[in-house]
Write an enzyme that holds these catalytic residues in place. Structure first.
Site, PDB file in Angstrom:
ATOM      1  N   TYR A   1      -0.711   4.021  10.759  1.00 40.20           N
ATOM      2  CA  TYR A   1      -1.123   3.034  11.750  1.00 40.20           C
ATOM      3  C   TYR A   1       0.063   2.748  12.662  1.00 40.20           C
ATOM      4  O   TYR A   1       1.183   2.537  12.182  1.00 40.20           O
ATOM      5  CB  TYR A   1      -1.568   1.732  11.079  1.00 40.20           C
ATOM      6  CG  TYR A   1      -2.901   1.812  10.386  1.00 40.20           C
ATOM      7  CD1 TYR A   1      -4.075   2.036  11.105  1.00 40.20           C
ATOM      8  CD2 TYR A   1      -3.000   1.654   9.008  1.00 40.20           C
ATOM      9  CE1 TYR A   1      -5.302   2.110  10.465  1.00 40.20           C
ATOM     10  CE2 TYR A   1      -4.223   1.714   8.353  1.00 40.20           C
ATOM     11  CZ  TYR A   1      -5.375   1.953   9.092  1.00 40.20           C
ATOM     12  OH  TYR A   1      -6.587   2.027   8.461  1.00 40.20           O
TER      13      TYR A   1
ATOM     14  N   HIS B   1      -0.524   1.043  16.336  1.00 35.04           N
ATOM     15  CA  HIS B   1      -0.853  -0.122  17.173  1.00 35.04           C
ATOM     16  C   HIS B   1       0.182  -0.294  18.294  1.00 35.04           C
ATOM     17  O   HIS B   1       0.791  -1.353  18.453  1.00 35.04           O
ATOM     18  CB  HIS B   1      -0.941  -1.387  16.317  1.00 35.04           C
ATOM     19  CG  HIS B   1      -2.009  -1.329  15.266  1.00 35.04           C
ATOM     20  ND1 HIS B   1      -3.356  -1.365  15.566  1.00 35.04           N
ATOM     21  CD2 HIS B   1      -1.925  -1.230  13.916  1.00 35.04           C
ATOM     22  CE1 HIS B   1      -4.062  -1.301  14.438  1.00 35.04           C
ATOM     23  NE2 HIS B   1      -3.220  -1.206  13.429  1.00 35.04           N
TER      24      HIS B   1
ATOM     25  N   ARG C   1       0.827  -1.197   0.000  1.00 37.20           N
ATOM     26  CA  ARG C   1       0.000   0.000   0.000  1.00 37.20           C
ATOM     27  C   ARG C   1       0.871   1.261   0.000  1.00 37.20           C
ATOM     28  O   ARG C   1       2.075   1.197   0.264  1.00 37.20           O
ATOM     29  CB  ARG C   1      -0.929  -0.002   1.218  1.00 37.20           C
ATOM     30  CG  ARG C   1      -2.007  -1.064   1.169  1.00 37.20           C
ATOM     31  CD  ARG C   1      -2.768  -1.177   2.488  1.00 37.20           C
ATOM     32  NE  ARG C   1      -1.964  -1.792   3.543  1.00 37.20           N
ATOM     33  CZ  ARG C   1      -2.384  -1.994   4.776  1.00 37.20           C
ATOM     34  NH1 ARG C   1      -3.619  -1.619   5.117  1.00 37.20           N
ATOM     35  NH2 ARG C   1      -1.600  -2.560   5.675  1.00 37.20           N
TER      36      ARG C   1
ATOM     37  N   ASP D   1      -2.886  -7.195  15.039  1.00 34.39           N
ATOM     38  CA  ASP D   1      -2.191  -5.905  15.126  1.00 34.39           C
ATOM     39  C   ASP D   1      -2.153  -5.384  16.559  1.00 34.39           C
ATOM     40  O   ASP D   1      -1.231  -4.654  16.939  1.00 34.39           O
ATOM     41  CB  ASP D   1      -2.880  -4.857  14.242  1.00 34.39           C
ATOM     42  CG  ASP D   1      -2.403  -4.914  12.801  1.00 34.39           C
ATOM     43  OD1 ASP D   1      -1.223  -5.219  12.583  1.00 34.39           O
ATOM     44  OD2 ASP D   1      -3.217  -4.659  11.902  1.00 34.39           O
TER      45      ASP D   1
ATOM     46  N   LYS E   1       1.900   1.589   7.376  1.00 31.35           N
ATOM     47  CA  LYS E   1       2.236   0.761   8.535  1.00 31.35           C
ATOM     48  C   LYS E   1       3.195   1.492   9.471  1.00 31.35           C
ATOM     49  O   LYS E   1       3.805   2.501   9.125  1.00 31.35           O
ATOM     50  CB  LYS E   1       2.860  -0.560   8.082  1.00 31.35           C
ATOM     51  CG  LYS E   1       1.871  -1.472   7.374  1.00 31.35           C
ATOM     52  CD  LYS E   1       0.645  -1.789   8.216  1.00 31.35           C
ATOM     53  CE  LYS E   1       0.968  -2.649   9.427  1.00 31.35           C
ATOM     54  NZ  LYS E   1      -0.245  -2.923  10.255  1.00 31.35           N
TER      55      LYS E   1
ATOM     56  N   GLU F   1      -5.512   4.522  13.893  1.00 33.07           N
ATOM     57  CA  GLU F   1      -6.473   3.636  14.540  1.00 33.07           C
ATOM     58  C   GLU F   1      -7.132   4.217  15.782  1.00 33.07           C
ATOM     59  O   GLU F   1      -8.087   3.626  16.311  1.00 33.07           O
ATOM     60  CB  GLU F   1      -5.823   2.288  14.889  1.00 33.07           C
ATOM     61  CG  GLU F   1      -4.826   2.318  16.038  1.00 33.07           C
ATOM     62  CD  GLU F   1      -3.408   2.663  15.619  1.00 33.07           C
ATOM     63  OE1 GLU F   1      -2.501   2.544  16.457  1.00 33.07           O
ATOM     64  OE2 GLU F   1      -3.214   3.047  14.433  1.00 33.07           O
TER      65      GLU F   1
END
Length: 372
Positions: A94, A96, A15, A270, A75, A118
């Site tokens: 993101y 996490h 991505r 995740d 990511k 998130e």
């Protein structure tokens, strides 16, 4: 503002942080955008398309990390990337963090301002930047489960939808959020027998209204989870607590009692995973087996369909990217409480309570650092 988009380096991640239309809008507002060469190739976006939209194509990620005021990714930054982050720089991606103490400590040491997709919220308490990828992952789950139920891949040798005179696979979904609803919808369409365990009465009622008698919906106590896990063919871990570690709903004892060849698809990986036996895997090596149970725990499921994922995610992130670019930090967060919820780390401080609680770190409210 100078915005940078490095190429993703996580294993099997294709991505891209921005799409050309967002670059075009940023450029029209007077911002500069630098995109690392080939950053969009995996999503079918060429350097030429980025350049035509107004981006500068640069040869290395080092230049982006050195110069960019805001880095937009997909990511979490890996260890080699985290060493390049610096105080006064923003990273929007993101993260996490609740399940990743090492990353958290590195970000704290860097002094960077880290805003996590998130944990950004909306007016009704939902997670608008997590929802698009949860939708993609949820829709992928039944096809993944069907694949790994096949005997050559370690499964029980069951066709998910069954055939006339032979039962279809039994499908247990733990969680009735975006992942759970989408997984349930597709699994029904494929002919599976679906049971959903919902955590709250409101969720159960919502699911009942959506699916009616096509799905069995039950309350989510631990004994019930164990009972159904050992009786079904597929278990989907789709539970989420925003910003925090995923609850461990499937014990190792339960896994040991499950049918040989049954499959766990742990979409919550995740955030640490719903099963005690879960650990992150990759698209190249997606599964492993514990006590005869196939575990699929790919931490970036939507990365397998990068074009769809990149475009749907950018549709959601665009307003926040534009606000951060136009207003800068901290003004954009002062004016938008929902974007403010995304602030996880700033200037060596943890600014999201769930992350701090999960890792046993001191918590500083975002409002406090914004006023400093």
């Amino acid at each position: 503002m100078l915005i940078g988009v490095p190429k993703e380096i996580k294993a099997d991640e294709y991505r891209a942080g921005l799409i050309p239309s967002t670059v075009r809008e940023l450029a029209a507002r007077g911002h500069e955008v630098e995109v690392e060469t080939c950053a969009g190739n995996g999503a079918g976006i060429s350097d030429e398309e980025y350049a035509a939209a107004g981006a500068s194509i640069v040869r290395t990620a080092d230049r982006i990390f050195q110069r960019a005021e805001m880095i937009v990714k997909i990511k979490e930054p890996l260890a080699s990337e985290r060493t390049k982050l610096r105080r006064g720089q923003m990273i929007f991606t993101y993260l996490h963090l609740a399940a990743d103490a090492v990353q958290t400590n590195d970000l704290l040491a860097s002094g960077v301002t880290a805003i996590a997709y998130e944990t950004v919220t909306d007016g009704v308490g939902k997670l608008p930047l997590l929802a698009p990828m949860s939708q993609v992952a949820g829709r992928m789950v039944p096809q993944v489960a069907a694949h790994f139920l096949e005997r050559p891949h370690g499964g029980r040798g069951i066709l998910l939808g069954g055939v006339e005179g032979v039962p279809s696979a039994k499908f247990l979904v733990l969680g009735g959020g975006v992942v759970g609803r989408n997984a349930t919808n597709v699994a029904i369409g494929m002919g599976a027998e679906v049971i959903v365990i919902a955590r709250s009465v409101d969720t159960a009622q919502s699911l009942s209204g959506l699916f009616g008698e096509r799905v069995r919906i039950v309350a989510g106590d631990q004994d019930t989870i164990e009972h159904f896990c050992i009786s079904v063919d597929v278990v989907i871990g789709a539970a989420l607590i925003a910003g925090a570690k995923a609850p461990k709903l499937i014990s190792s004892r339960t896994v040991a009692a499950m049918k040989p060849g049954s499959v766990i698809v742990d979409v919550s990986i995740d955030q640490g995973g719903c099963a005690e036996t879960s650990r992150p895997t990759t698209h190249s090596h997606p599964t492993y087996i514990v006590n005869g149970v196939v575990h699929y725990c790919v931490a970036n499921m939507p990365g397998a369909v990068p074009r769809t994922s990149t475009f749907v995610l950018n549709n959601a992130t665009r307003p926040f990217v534009l606000a951060l670019a136009d207003k800068g930090f901290p003004q954009a967060l002062v004016e938008d409480e929902h974007l403010r919820s995304g602030l996880n780390i700033h200037d060596g401080k943890v600014t999201h309570r769930a992350v701090a609680d999960a890792l046993g770190l001191a918590y500083t409210p975002a409002a406090e650092v914004l006023l400093a």
